[in-house]
Design a protein around this motif. Sequence first.
Motif, PDB file in Angstrom:
ATOM      1  N   GLY A 121      32.887  15.846  56.236  1.00  0.00           N
ATOM      2  CA  GLY A 121      31.525  15.305  56.944  1.00  0.00           C
ATOM      3  C   GLY A 121      31.507  15.581  58.475  1.00  0.00           C
ATOM      4  N   LEU A 122      32.071  16.140  59.237  1.00  0.00           N
ATOM      5  CA  LEU A 122      32.182  16.727  60.381  1.00  0.00           C
ATOM      6  C   LEU A 122      30.568  17.985  60.277  1.00  0.00           C
ATOM      7  CD1 LEU A 122      35.337  17.235  62.328  1.00  0.00           C
ATOM      8  CD2 LEU A 122      33.828  15.213  62.608  1.00  0.00           C
ATOM      9  N   THR A 123      30.878  19.078  58.746  1.00  0.00           N
ATOM     10  CA  THR A 123      29.814  20.266  58.628  1.00  0.00           C
ATOM     11  C   THR A 123      28.681  19.101  58.407  1.00  0.00           C
ATOM     12  OG1 THR A 123      30.211  20.391  56.201  1.00  0.00           O
ATOM     13  CG2 THR A 123      31.546  21.386  57.531  1.00  0.00           C
ATOM     14  N   LEU A 124      28.342  18.226  58.002  1.00  0.00           N
ATOM     15  CA  LEU A 124      27.045  17.433  57.990  1.00  0.00           C
ATOM     16  C   LEU A 124      26.128  17.389  59.504  1.00  0.00           C
ATOM     17  CD1 LEU A 124      27.333  14.350  55.176  1.00  0.00           C
ATOM     18  CD2 LEU A 124      26.853  16.829  55.174  1.00  0.00           C
ATOM     19  N   LYS A 125      25.088  17.836  59.053  1.00  0.00           N
ATOM     20  CA  LYS A 125      23.493  17.303  60.149  1.00  0.00           C
ATOM     21  C   LYS A 125      23.269  16.213  60.746  1.00  0.00           C
ATOM     22  CE  LYS A 125      22.953  22.580  60.327  1.00  0.00           C
ATOM     23  NZ  LYS A 125      23.304  22.986  59.313  1.00  0.00           N
ATOM     24  N   THR A 126      22.476  15.620  61.267  1.00  0.00           N
ATOM     25  CA  THR A 126      22.244  14.610  61.809  1.00  0.00           C
ATOM     26  C   THR A 126      20.986  14.216  60.987  1.00  0.00           C
ATOM     27  OG1 THR A 126      23.663  14.243  63.412  1.00  0.00           O
ATOM     28  CG2 THR A 126      21.829  12.548  63.206  1.00  0.00           C
ATOM     29  N   ALA A 127      19.726  15.451  61.126  1.00  0.00           N
ATOM     30  CA  ALA A 127      18.896  15.746  60.112  1.00  0.00           C
ATOM     31  C   ALA A 127      19.024  15.343  59.086  1.00  0.00           C
ATOM     32  CB  ALA A 127      18.003  16.979  60.613  1.00  0.00           C
ATOM     33  N   CYS A 177      45.394  14.020  53.071  1.00  0.00           N
ATOM     34  CA  CYS A 177      44.815  15.559  52.634  1.00  0.00           C
ATOM     35  C   CYS A 177      43.987  15.416  51.926  1.00  0.00           C
ATOM     36  CB  CYS A 177      45.557  16.073  51.527  1.00  0.00           C
ATOM     37  SG  CYS A 177      47.266  17.052  51.879  1.00  0.00           S
ATOM     38  N   ILE A 178      43.455  14.433  51.240  1.00  0.00           N
ATOM     39  CA  ILE A 178      42.444  14.202  50.525  1.00  0.00           C
ATOM     40  C   ILE A 178      40.817  13.352  51.997  1.00  0.00           C
ATOM     41  CG2 ILE A 178      40.322  12.383  49.197  1.00  0.00           C
ATOM     42  CD1 ILE A 178      42.785  12.483  47.163  1.00  0.00           C
ATOM     43  N   VAL A 179      41.663  12.558  52.754  1.00  0.00           N
ATOM     44  CA  VAL A 179      40.995  12.086  54.139  1.00  0.00           C
ATOM     45  C   VAL A 179      41.172  13.695  54.761  1.00  0.00           C
ATOM     46  CG1 VAL A 179      41.562  10.276  55.720  1.00  0.00           C
ATOM     47  CG2 VAL A 179      42.295   9.694  54.262  1.00  0.00           C
ATOM     48  N   VAL A 180      41.423  14.117  55.276  1.00  0.00           N
ATOM     49  CA  VAL A 180      40.774  15.618  56.174  1.00  0.00           C
ATOM     50  C   VAL A 180      40.383  16.077  55.331  1.00  0.00           C
ATOM     51  CG1 VAL A 180      42.047  17.397  57.217  1.00  0.00           C
ATOM     52  CG2 VAL A 180      43.194  15.244  56.918  1.00  0.00           C
ATOM     53  N   ILE A 181      40.064  16.034  53.926  1.00  0.00           N
ATOM     54  CA  ILE A 181      38.742  16.582  53.515  1.00  0.00           C
ATOM     55  C   ILE A 181      37.629  16.316  53.576  1.00  0.00           C
ATOM     56  CG2 ILE A 181      38.028  18.232  51.225  1.00  0.00           C
ATOM     57  CD1 ILE A 181      41.505  18.112  49.886  1.00  0.00           C
ATOM     58  N   PHE A 182      37.509  14.844  53.121  1.00  0.00           N
ATOM     59  CA  PHE A 182      36.371  14.003  53.235  1.00  0.00           C
ATOM     60  C   PHE A 182      35.778  14.263  54.729  1.00  0.00           C
ATOM     61  CE2 PHE A 182      36.890  12.760  48.937  1.00  0.00           C
ATOM     62  CZ  PHE A 182      35.544  13.111  48.841  1.00  0.00           C
ATOM     63  N   PHE A 183      36.833  14.541  55.629  1.00  0.00           N
ATOM     64  CA  PHE A 183      36.774  14.075  57.437  1.00  0.00           C
ATOM     65  C   PHE A 183      35.588  15.374  57.499  1.00  0.00           C
ATOM     66  CE2 PHE A 183      37.607  14.420  61.518  1.00  0.00           C
ATOM     67  CZ  PHE A 183      36.795  13.042  62.318  1.00  0.00           C
ATOM     68  N   ILE A 184      36.201  16.603  57.203  1.00  0.00           N
ATOM     69  CA  ILE A 184      35.524  17.965  57.624  1.00  0.00           C
ATOM     70  C   ILE A 184      34.612  17.769  56.900  1.00  0.00           C
ATOM     71  CG2 ILE A 184      36.389  20.674  57.902  1.00  0.00           C
ATOM     72  CD1 ILE A 184      39.442  19.502  58.094  1.00  0.00           C
TER      73      ILE A 184
END
Length: 133
Positions: A69-75, A60-67
């Motif tokens: 991370g997906l919301t971060l923008k490269t900029a 669950c913690i891995v999924v939370i951090f993964f999601i």
Amino acid sequence: DVQPRETCGDHWKRWKPWLIKNYLVLGFVFVIVLALSWPLPGRELGSQKSGDFPIAQTCCIVVIFFISGLTLKTADIKKALGQPAALAYGIIAILLVTPMMGFVMVQIPFEPVEFRYGLALFACVPTTLTSGV
């Protein structure tokens, strides 16, 4: 005159914006009610371990951090890495200053004494999604 009846689609159009706006609170309430009324699945998932390693909680913690991370923008990442002073401040505050606050919190005369140790432990653990990411 007879007014036309509202269809299911009409109800959905009216409720959809509110449901989307409040999905987090609604989901949280649903999960709490489900867990309190039917605790067996959670108990079984929580008991699965590999040695002393809790499998379900870690996943669950891995999924939370993964999601997250997906919301971060490269900029945004490039902008943060381009600010070395701010980056250094963040790392020092998160990894040094906040954990050292635990020593101060143990000295505060809270009653019961467990409250002091709980606050100190809270200050020593790594930051969570709400404060460090």
